[in-house]
Design an enzyme around this catalytic site. Structure first.
Site, PDB file in Angstrom:
ATOM      1  N   ARG A  57      -5.080  20.023  21.530  1.00 27.46           N
ATOM      2  CA  ARG A  57      -6.037  19.072  21.471  1.00 27.46           C
ATOM      3  C   ARG A  57      -7.001  19.033  20.392  1.00 27.46           C
ATOM      4  NH1 ARG A  57      -6.501  20.468  27.235  1.00 27.46           N
ATOM      5  NH2 ARG A  57      -5.417  18.839  28.606  1.00 27.46           N
ATOM      6  N   LYS A  99      -7.771   9.127   8.629  1.00 34.60           N
ATOM      7  CA  LYS A  99      -6.746   8.159   9.275  1.00 34.60           C
ATOM      8  C   LYS A  99      -5.488   9.148   9.338  1.00 34.60           C
ATOM      9  CE  LYS A  99      -7.748   3.385   8.830  1.00 34.60           C
ATOM     10  NZ  LYS A  99      -7.356   2.135   8.317  1.00 34.60           N
ATOM     11  N   GLU A 153      -4.111   0.758  -4.856  1.00 30.74           N
ATOM     12  CA  GLU A 153      -5.083   1.017  -3.924  1.00 30.74           C
ATOM     13  C   GLU A 153      -6.537   1.035  -4.475  1.00 30.74           C
ATOM     14  OE1 GLU A 153      -4.980   1.045  -0.741  1.00 30.74           O
ATOM     15  OE2 GLU A 153      -2.903   1.625  -0.171  1.00 30.74           O
ATOM     16  N   LYS A 165     -14.507   4.522  -1.146  1.00 29.17           N
ATOM     17  CA  LYS A 165     -13.976   4.877   0.147  1.00 29.17           C
ATOM     18  C   LYS A 165     -14.770   5.767   1.140  1.00 29.17           C
ATOM     19  CE  LYS A 165     -10.237   5.305   3.170  1.00 29.17           C
ATOM     20  NZ  LYS A 165      -9.154   5.957   2.833  1.00 29.17           N
ATOM     21  N   GLU A 217     -13.302   2.228  12.079  1.00 27.09           N
ATOM     22  CA  GLU A 217     -12.920   1.011  11.802  1.00 27.09           C
ATOM     23  C   GLU A 217     -13.135  -0.202  12.831  1.00 27.09           C
ATOM     24  OE1 GLU A 217      -8.551  -0.616  11.161  1.00 27.09           O
ATOM     25  OE2 GLU A 217      -8.963   0.798   9.446  1.00 27.09           O
ATOM     26  N   ARG A 254     -15.020  -1.108   7.536  1.00 32.67           N
ATOM     27  CA  ARG A 254     -13.897  -0.287   7.201  1.00 32.67           C
ATOM     28  C   ARG A 254     -12.484  -0.971   7.153  1.00 32.67           C
ATOM     29  NH1 ARG A 254     -11.831   5.979   8.439  1.00 32.67           N
ATOM     30  NH2 ARG A 254     -10.215   5.994   7.124  1.00 32.67           N
ATOM     31  N   ASN A 312      -8.364  -2.610   4.235  1.00 27.35           N
ATOM     32  CA  ASN A 312      -6.976  -2.800   4.556  1.00 27.35           C
ATOM     33  C   ASN A 312      -6.460  -4.360   4.011  1.00 27.35           C
ATOM     34  OD1 ASN A 312      -5.858  -1.288   6.673  1.00 27.35           O
ATOM     35  ND2 ASN A 312      -7.563  -1.777   7.795  1.00 27.35           N
ATOM     36  N   HIS A 337      -2.971  -5.096   3.267  1.00 22.98           N
ATOM     37  CA  HIS A 337      -1.962  -4.376   4.091  1.00 22.98           C
ATOM     38  C   HIS A 337      -1.619  -5.168   5.196  1.00 22.98           C
ATOM     39  CE1 HIS A 337      -3.972  -1.035   1.784  1.00 22.98           C
ATOM     40  NE2 HIS A 337      -3.302  -0.283   2.464  1.00 22.98           N
ATOM     41  N   HIS A 361       2.244  -4.188   5.380  1.00 22.71           N
ATOM     42  CA  HIS A 361       2.786  -3.443   6.106  1.00 22.71           C
ATOM     43  C   HIS A 361       4.003  -4.478   6.776  1.00 22.71           C
ATOM     44  CE1 HIS A 361      -0.884  -0.898   7.286  1.00 22.71           C
ATOM     45  NE2 HIS A 361      -0.259  -0.462   6.104  1.00 22.71           N
ATOM     46  N   HIS A 385       4.438   2.410  -0.604  1.00 23.96           N
ATOM     47  CA  HIS A 385       3.293   1.667   0.004  1.00 23.96           C
ATOM     48  C   HIS A 385       2.626   0.836  -0.922  1.00 23.96           C
ATOM     49  CE1 HIS A 385       0.237   1.130   2.634  1.00 23.96           C
ATOM     50  NE2 HIS A 385      -0.635   1.933   2.213  1.00 23.96           N
TER      51      HIS A 385
END
Length: 350
Positions: free
Chosen positions: A112, A134, A176, A214, A224, A228, A232, A235, A239, A252
C-alpha cells in the site's frame, strides 16, 4: 444513517530537487535500484559509489517504452517480495521516464505504498518525468492509463548523466522543455530560440528553469484537476501516435513534438494562435531535429482514440491548446469538424 469520516492530511509530501553532482547518500534500510541494461552499463558503478544501504539490490528491467507494462511491474514486485522488503524499504528509480514511472508505480502499490527517490538519467526525465509524482504503466488501450500519483521523497538531477545521452534522446528532452515554455513562459521560449544547449552552464540553467516551472504547476495542482493538465500540451495527439506505432517508431518526446504541431494547427484554426507563432514553435523543434510530421493512416480511428485519453470524458475530448506563446487554454469545446480538418492535413491521402 450516515457516519462522517473527516480525514486530515498530516503527511507533508514536499521534497527537494537537487541539480548538481550526485552527493553521497546512506539509507538505513533495504534499498533496490531499478534500472535497465543501457543505464546500468554506463552509470551503475558511478551510482553505487555514491550510495550505500543496510541491504542493496539491483533490479534490471528490459529497455524501452514497449516494456512499460504489467510484466515489468511484476518483476519489481517479485524481487521486493523475495528479498522481504517492508514498508520502511525504498526504491531508487535510476533511468529515464519509463524507469521512473514504473518504479514509482511499484512503490505506490507495494504494501500500500513505500518511499522511492528519482535519479533521472535522461534530459526528458530530468526536466519533466521525474518531477510531480505521476507514476504508471501502459496497456493495450493506451499510455499511462494505469497508475497513481505518488510523490518521490527526493529527486537528484546530475547533469553528468547527460554526457552519454544520444543526440536523439537529448532532443526528446528538449521537446518537453519547449512544451513548458510555450504554455507558461514566453521569455523562456524566446531564450530557447537562441540558446546554445551544448554549453554546460546554459544547459544547467535551462534544466533549472524547466524544473521550477513544472514544480510550480505541481504545487498548485498535484492531482491534475485543473492547471496541471496544461502540461499535457502536445500529449493528447502524441499519445495516440505512440500507441499507433506500438512505442517503437518514436521516442516519447518526439511524439510530443509532433503532437504540439498538431495542437498548434488546431489553435491556429480556432484563432487562438497566429500562423507566425505556430511556425516559430515548429522551427524551434526542428532546430533540434525533432520530427514535426506524422502520416495518419486512418483519421477516424485516430480521432476515436482521443476518447481513451485520461482527461477526456465519455462525450467530450479535452484539448490543451496554446494561446499564442506563453499561455494556454484547457478546453473540451473543440468541435469534431475542426479536429478532423486538422487530422486530415496529416492524413495518408493528403
Amino acid at each position: 444513517m450516515q457516519v462522517h469520516i473527516e480525514l486530515k492530511k498530516v503527511v507533508d509530501d514536499s521534497y527537494d530537487i537537487t541539480i548538481d553532482k550526485l552527493p553521497k547518500i546512506y539509507f538505513d534500510t533495504k534499498v533496490a535500484v531499478v534500472t535497465n541494461p543501457t543505464v546500468s552499463a554506463l552509470h551503475l558503478d558511478y551510482l553505487l559509489s555514491n550510495i550505500s544501504a543496510k541491504e542493496l539490490h539491483v533490479i534490471t528491467l528490459k529497455d524501452g517504452e514497449e516494456y512499460k507494462n504489467q510484466e515489468s511491474i511484476d518483476t519489481i514486485l517479485d524481487s521486493m517480495f523475495e528479498h522481504r522488503f517492508n514498508r520502511k524499504s525504498m526504491l531508487i528509480a535510476f533511468g529515464g521516464g519509463v524507469i521512473g514511472d514504473m518504479t514509482g508505480f511499484a512503490a505506490s502499490i507495494y504494501q500500500r505504498g513505500i518511499d522511492f527517490i528519482q535519479i533521472p538519467t535522461t534530459l526528458l526525465s530530468q526536466v519533466d518525468a521525474s518531477v510531480g509524482g505521476k507514476t504508471g504503466m501502459n496497456n493495450k488501450y493506451g499510455k499511462n492509463l494505469v497508475g497513481a500519483f505518488h510523490q518521490p521523497k527526493a529527486v537528484y538531477i546530475d547533469p553528468y548523466f547527460l554526457s552519454t545521452l544520444p543526440k536523439r534522446e537529448f532532443a526528446a528532452g528538449v521537446a518537453e522543455i519547449v512544451k513548458m515554455a510555450v504554455t507558461f513562459n514566453k521569455e523562456f521560449f524566446e531564450f530557447l530560440e537562441s540558446a546554445d544547449l551544448s554549453d554546460a552552464k546554459v544547459l544547467q540553467d535551462v534544466i533549472k528553469q524547466a524544473v521550477e516551472t513544472k514544480a510550480g504547476v505541481v504545487a498548485e495542482d498535484e492531482k491534475e484537476r485543473g492547471l496541471r493538465a496544461a502540461l499535457n500540451y502536445g500529449h493528447t495527439f502524441g499519445h495516440v501516435i505512440e500507441n499507433e506505432t506500438k512505442y517503437k517508431e518514436f521516442l516519447h518526446g518526439e511524439a510530443v513534438a509532433i503532437g504540439m504541431v498538431m495542437a498548434n494547427e488546431t489553435a491556429v484554426k480556432m484563432n487562438l494562435m497566429s500562423e507566425k507563432e505556430a511556425l516559430r514553435v515548429k522551427a524551434l523543434l526542428e532546430k533540434y531535429e525533432l520530427p514535426t510530421n506524422y502520416e495518419i493512416a486512418d483519421v477516424k480511428a485516430f480521432y476515436e482514440a482521443f476518447f481513451l485519453d485520461k482527461k477526456s470524458s465519455d462525450s467530450a475530448i479535452t484539448f490543451i491548446l496554446p494561446l499564442g506563446i506563453g499561455d494556454v487554454v484547457i478546453t473540451d469545446k473543440v468541435d469534431r469538424g475542426t479536429v478532423m480538418c486538422v487530422l486530415n492535413k496529416f492524413g495518408r491521402d493528403q
